[in-house]
Motif scaffolding. Structure first.
Motif, PDB file in Angstrom:
ATOM      1  N   ALA A  46      51.508  32.963  48.799  1.00 54.43           N
ATOM      2  CA  ALA A  46      50.303  32.770  49.608  1.00 54.43           C
ATOM      3  C   ALA A  46      49.827  31.324  49.484  1.00 54.43           C
ATOM      4  CB  ALA A  46      49.217  33.733  49.165  1.00 54.43           C
ATOM      5  N   ALA A  47      49.751  30.649  50.634  1.00 54.09           N
ATOM      6  CA  ALA A  47      49.400  29.223  50.652  1.00 54.09           C
ATOM      7  C   ALA A  47      47.922  29.007  50.331  1.00 54.09           C
ATOM      8  CB  ALA A  47      49.717  28.639  52.029  1.00 54.09           C
ATOM      9  N   HIS A  48      47.644  27.822  49.797  1.00 49.64           N
ATOM     10  CA  HIS A  48      46.286  27.352  49.457  1.00 49.64           C
ATOM     11  C   HIS A  48      45.264  28.478  49.221  1.00 49.64           C
ATOM     12  CE1 HIS A  48      46.205  27.715  53.828  1.00 49.64           C
ATOM     13  NE2 HIS A  48      46.827  26.576  53.985  1.00 49.64           N
ATOM     14  N   ILE A  49      45.466  29.180  48.133  1.00 48.72           N
ATOM     15  CA  ILE A  49      44.625  30.334  47.798  1.00 48.72           C
ATOM     16  C   ILE A  49      43.148  29.939  47.642  1.00 48.72           C
ATOM     17  CG2 ILE A  49      45.178  30.140  45.307  1.00 48.72           C
ATOM     18  CD1 ILE A  49      44.574  33.415  47.305  1.00 48.72           C
ATOM     19  N   GLU A  50      42.914  28.674  47.279  1.00 53.84           N
ATOM     20  CA  GLU A  50      41.523  28.238  47.058  1.00 53.84           C
ATOM     21  C   GLU A  50      40.679  28.298  48.334  1.00 53.84           C
ATOM     22  OE1 GLU A  50      44.115  26.264  47.092  1.00 53.84           O
ATOM     23  OE2 GLU A  50      43.658  24.619  48.466  1.00 53.84           O
ATOM     24  N   ARG A  51      41.344  28.337  49.486  1.00 52.79           N
ATOM     25  CA  ARG A  51      40.579  28.350  50.733  1.00 52.79           C
ATOM     26  C   ARG A  51      40.022  29.733  51.062  1.00 52.79           C
ATOM     27  NH1 ARG A  51      43.815  24.716  55.066  1.00 52.79           N
ATOM     28  NH2 ARG A  51      44.135  22.891  53.755  1.00 52.79           N
ATOM     29  N   TYR A  52      40.403  30.707  50.261  1.00 53.77           N
ATOM     30  CA  TYR A  52      40.016  32.081  50.583  1.00 53.77           C
ATOM     31  C   TYR A  52      39.064  32.682  49.551  1.00 53.77           C
ATOM     32  CZ  TYR A  52      44.108  31.274  53.475  1.00 53.77           C
ATOM     33  OH  TYR A  52      44.999  30.729  54.367  1.00 53.77           O
ATOM     34  N   LEU A  53      38.551  31.832  48.683  1.00 55.30           N
ATOM     35  CA  LEU A  53      37.744  32.378  47.584  1.00 55.30           C
ATOM     36  C   LEU A  53      36.431  32.973  48.070  1.00 55.30           C
ATOM     37  CD1 LEU A  53      38.473  29.754  44.768  1.00 55.30           C
ATOM     38  CD2 LEU A  53      39.647  31.908  45.261  1.00 55.30           C
ATOM     39  N   ASP A  54      36.052  32.655  49.321  1.00 60.20           N
ATOM     40  CA  ASP A  54      34.825  33.272  49.831  1.00 60.20           C
ATOM     41  C   ASP A  54      35.106  34.511  50.700  1.00 60.20           C
ATOM     42  OD1 ASP A  54      35.969  31.882  51.866  1.00 60.20           O
ATOM     43  OD2 ASP A  54      34.145  30.803  52.486  1.00 60.20           O
ATOM     44  N   GLN A  55      36.322  34.994  50.674  1.00 64.50           N
ATOM     45  CA  GLN A  55      36.620  36.276  51.342  1.00 64.50           C
ATOM     46  C   GLN A  55      35.891  37.386  50.574  1.00 64.50           C
ATOM     47  OE1 GLN A  55      38.358  37.149  54.081  1.00 64.50           O
ATOM     48  NE2 GLN A  55      39.056  35.099  54.622  1.00 64.50           N
ATOM     49  N   PRO A  56      35.641  38.533  51.211  1.00 63.65           N
ATOM     50  CA  PRO A  56      34.949  39.623  50.500  1.00 63.65           C
ATOM     51  C   PRO A  56      35.609  39.882  49.139  1.00 63.65           C
ATOM     52  CG  PRO A  56      35.319  40.204  52.790  1.00 63.65           C
ATOM     53  CD  PRO A  56      35.991  38.877  52.578  1.00 63.65           C
ATOM     54  N   ARG A  57      34.786  39.953  48.131  1.00 59.87           N
ATOM     55  CA  ARG A  57      35.269  39.996  46.750  1.00 59.87           C
ATOM     56  C   ARG A  57      36.317  41.091  46.481  1.00 59.87           C
ATOM     57  NH1 ARG A  57      34.053  37.509  42.206  1.00 59.87           N
ATOM     58  NH2 ARG A  57      34.164  38.752  40.302  1.00 59.87           N
ATOM     59  N   GLY A  58      36.029  42.280  47.009  1.00 62.56           N
ATOM     60  CA  GLY A  58      36.942  43.402  46.770  1.00 62.56           C
ATOM     61  C   GLY A  58      38.319  43.134  47.364  1.00 62.56           C
ATOM     62  N   LEU A  59      38.313  42.563  48.582  1.00 64.23           N
ATOM     63  CA  LEU A  59      39.586  42.300  49.259  1.00 64.23           C
ATOM     64  C   LEU A  59      40.355  41.188  48.560  1.00 64.23           C
ATOM     65  CD1 LEU A  59      38.546  42.543  53.025  1.00 64.23           C
ATOM     66  CD2 LEU A  59      39.840  44.197  51.680  1.00 64.23           C
ATOM     67  N   LEU A  60      39.612  40.168  48.121  1.00 67.86           N
ATOM     68  CA  LEU A  60      40.261  39.059  47.410  1.00 67.86           C
ATOM     69  C   LEU A  60      40.909  39.577  46.124  1.00 67.86           C
ATOM     70  CD1 LEU A  60      40.787  35.980  47.267  1.00 67.86           C
ATOM     71  CD2 LEU A  60      38.637  35.781  46.002  1.00 67.86           C
TER      72      LEU A  60
END
Ligand code: FE2
Length: 239
Positions: free
Chosen positions: A137-151
């Motif tokens: 999964a590319a640049h995981i840091e860009r998704y840290l604000d996705q819904p917590r449970g899903l992340l």
């Protein structure tokens, strides 16, 4: 160290716009002591086919190779790949293995920036479980604000995660990056370099930050782990 994610092939996507820019970018990697560079142009299934993409990628790489031959510059260890944007149905997409990093079953996968659904995460899990391919999964840091449970669910998938160098270079961000790296959540690093301007080759400076915090030994071990994974997911081993 491997730069797992970059856009330096000339004229194929929104990355390097010319052979000259690509050559300048390659100089940066050399100066930063990065020995292996993965060329991962964007692949969007809605306006490209794997055949067309691969042919354009080969042409772009050939232009670069010719220039290096002309200037008698030794060709660095460049691995051709793609950054494949997730889409519904990707796990059943025929051309997926051709888009993996060459000689491996590793697929650099770009998740959507819109809010995720559990169906998306399930589908990434299906790729890992049924296709024989291994998503990174590319640049995981860009998704840290996705819904917590899903992340959380996503990070629990049995896949690899790549982060961009900027995760370690941006103030207030770096500590989180170092923590994820130390815990083994992040396995691959990339510059995601696009040009010589605002999206530069910056893995070297990130490695300095990592080294200062986690030590040189950590970096050596990480590098070893990366090459081991490349070896583990080689496609030409048994068949
Ligand atoms: Fe990228």
């Amino acid at each position: 160290m491997i730069d797992f994610h970059s856009h330096f092939l000339p004229g194929i996507d929104d990355g390097s716009d010319s052979v000259a820019t690509s050559m300048a970018m390659l100089d940066c990697w050399k100066a930063q002591g990065i020995s292996t560079i993965c060329a991962t142009p964007h692949f969007y299934a809605d306006h490209n086919t794997p055949e067309r993409f691969l042919s354009r990628r080969d042409t772009a790489f050939e232009m670069l190779r010719e220039e290096m031959a002309l200037k008698e510059i030794p060709i660095p260890d460049i691995r051709l790949g793609a950054e494949v944007r997730f889409f519904d149905g990707i796990s059943r997409f025929d051309g997926l293995s051709e888009l993996c990093l060459e000689g491996t079953d590793l697929l650099l996968l770009e998740m959507p920036f819109r809010t995720w659904t559990s169906r998306m995460i399930d589908e990434v899990g299906v790729i890992a479980a049924t296709t024989g391919l291994m998503p990174v999964a590319a640049h995981i840091e860009r998704y840290l604000d996705q819904p917590r449970g899903l992340l959380k669910e996503f990070l629990k998938l049995n896949i690899f995660f790549q982060s961009n160098a900027e995760f370690f270079l941006e103030q207030g961000f770096s500590r989180k990056g170092l923590k994820m790296l130390k815990k083994g959540v992040i396995t691959f690093l990339g510059s995601d370099a696009h040009n010589m301007g605002h999206r530069p080759v910056n893995l070297g400076p990130a490695l300095e930050v990592i080294s200062r915090s986690l030590g040189d030994r950590f970096i050596t071990e990480l590098e070893q782990r990366q090459y081991d994974i490349l070896d583990q997911f080689r496609t030409d081993d048994f068949f």
